[in-house]
Design a protein around this motif. Structure first.
Motif, PDB file in Angstrom:
ATOM      1  N   LYS A  13       0.829  -1.204   0.000  1.00 44.66           N
ATOM      2  CA  LYS A  13       0.000   0.000   0.000  1.00 44.66           C
ATOM      3  C   LYS A  13       0.867   1.260   0.000  1.00 44.66           C
ATOM      4  N   SER A  19      -7.170   2.221   2.933  1.00 46.28           N
ATOM      5  CA  SER A  19      -7.272   0.793   2.643  1.00 46.28           C
ATOM      6  C   SER A  19      -8.461   0.521   1.725  1.00 46.28           C
ATOM      7  N   HIS A  37     -10.202  -6.486   2.279  1.00 42.12           N
ATOM      8  CA  HIS A  37      -8.855  -6.544   2.853  1.00 42.12           C
ATOM      9  C   HIS A  37      -8.922  -7.178   4.237  1.00 42.12           C
ATOM     10  N   THR A  40      -6.995  -3.050   8.350  1.00 44.49           N
ATOM     11  CA  THR A  40      -6.854  -1.673   7.885  1.00 44.49           C
ATOM     12  C   THR A  40      -5.475  -1.090   8.173  1.00 44.49           C
ATOM     13  N   LEU A  41      -4.966  -0.348   7.196  1.00 46.45           N
ATOM     14  CA  LEU A  41      -3.795   0.503   7.387  1.00 46.45           C
ATOM     15  C   LEU A  41      -4.255   1.945   7.251  1.00 46.45           C
ATOM     16  N   LEU A  49      -0.790  -5.089   2.638  1.00 44.29           N
ATOM     17  CA  LEU A  49      -2.243  -5.111   2.768  1.00 44.29           C
ATOM     18  C   LEU A  49      -2.732  -6.312   1.978  1.00 44.29           C
ATOM     19  N   CYS A  51      -5.321  -8.573   0.286  1.00 43.64           N
ATOM     20  CA  CYS A  51      -6.658  -8.430  -0.286  1.00 43.64           C
ATOM     21  C   CYS A  51      -7.174  -9.793  -0.745  1.00 43.64           C
ATOM     22  N   LYS A  68       0.726  -9.429  12.963  1.00 46.80           N
ATOM     23  CA  LYS A  68       1.252  -8.390  12.090  1.00 46.80           C
ATOM     24  C   LYS A  68       2.660  -7.999  12.552  1.00 46.80           C
ATOM     25  N   SER A 200       1.953  -9.597   7.396  1.00 45.48           N
ATOM     26  CA  SER A 200       0.574  -9.751   7.848  1.00 45.48           C
ATOM     27  C   SER A 200       0.085 -11.148   7.470  1.00 45.48           C
TER      28      SER A 200
END
Length: 301
Positions: A13, A19, A37, A40-41, A49, A51, A68, A200
């Motif tokens: 990202k 996001s 996703h 959230t960022l 991220l 998806c 994470k 992540s």
């Protein structure tokens, strides 16, 4: 690109994009029917991220619980209302007593199970409204402290007033709140200056692609190469192989008994994935002793 393509796309990202904005862009690039996703960022943050495309969105709830890792910068001496660099400065304090030795000693106190109060500027909801929307209206709603887990907190450099660190943590951990708490523990306050998610749900920056690179793959007709198949979407979840008979039974959502699995699942109580004879992920089941299996999701149709 047909919307039948299902799996994961790991995006790097960029800064300045939400996001949700990344999800919209991925949906357009792939021509996907559904995209979601798995954590959230904030817009100012960058990095991994994950998806989910189409049928893989059924796996989102398992991925949301994934651990994470982040690389972050803490700016000491100033507290902000958002706990990061996008907010208004509430107060400033001198750093005269802060040393690199004290920073390292402080960091060790945050490793393990800790209590964390979610920030008032967050996507958590109060009576159906996100807290950040209430906070922007001057209504600061503080949620009760909740347990989070910090597995690793390594100070990479101390160049006051900036402290660079790496952190690995449980889902639901707010790194900006961690920064605010670390600054408070040093007696000078602090806030998150920069944030990059490095991992992540078992996927890292090595697995990630930028949005422009994904767009280039679309133009070249190589998008399918960028998709992680669903069978590899839950790398840390135990797996069981199903023969053709059991695969059909699962595909039809029929009740399962202990005798359906000649070998007991690799978990006594918890989720495991089931793979058909062709190596495709067909379901996630929950094992509940004794010999009881509940459907979490079926992916064979």
């Amino acid at each position: 690109m047909p919307d039948k393509l299902s799996g994961l796309v790991v995006v790097d990202k960029p800064e300045g994009v939400t996001s949700a904005g990344v999800v919209a862009r991925v949906k357009k690039i792939f021509g996907a029917r559904k995209v979601g996703h798995t954590g959230t960022l904030d817009p100012f943050a960058t990095g991994v991220l994950v998806c989910c495309l189409n049928r893989a969105t059924r796996l989102s709830r398992f991925l949301l619980k994934g651990d994470k890792s982040y690389a972050a910068e803490l700016l000491l001496g100033a507290e902000t209302d958002t706990q990061d660099a996008t907010g208004q400065v509430l107060c400033r304090r001198p750093l005269g007593h802060v040393t690199a030795q004290r920073v390292h000693a402080m960091a060790r106190r945050f490793v393990g199970e800790i209590e964390q109060v979610p920030p008032v500027y967050s996507a958590l909801k109060h009576q159906g409204t996100p807290l950040y929307k209430l906070a922007r209206k001057g209504v600061a709603v503080e949620k009760p402290a909740r347990p989070v887990r910090i597995d690793r907190l390594e100070i990479l450099s101390v160049d006051l007033p900036v402290v660079r660190f790496a952190v690995s943590c449980s889902a639901g951990t707010y790194v900006r709140t961690l920064c605010a708490d670390m600054g408070r523990a040093l007696g000078c306050g602090g806030h998150l200056l920069r944030l990059r998610r490095t991992a992540s749900c078992g996927f890292t920056l090595d697995d990630a692609m930028g949005l422009e690179a994904l767009e280039a793959c679309r133009v070249q007709g190589r998008l399918e190469e960028t998709v992680i198949p669903m069978v590899a979407a839950l790398p840390r979840m135990p797996a069981m192989a199903a023969d053709a008979v059991l695969a059909r039974k699962i595909g039809n959502g029929m009740k399962l008994a202990g005798t359906d699995f000649p070998v007991p699942p690799p978990v006594e109580n918890g989720a495991f994935k089931v793979v058909d004879p062709h190596g495709r992920l067909i379901a996630v089941l929950d094992a509940t002793p004794p010999d009881s299996y509940n459907y979490c999701c079926v992916l064979s149709s």
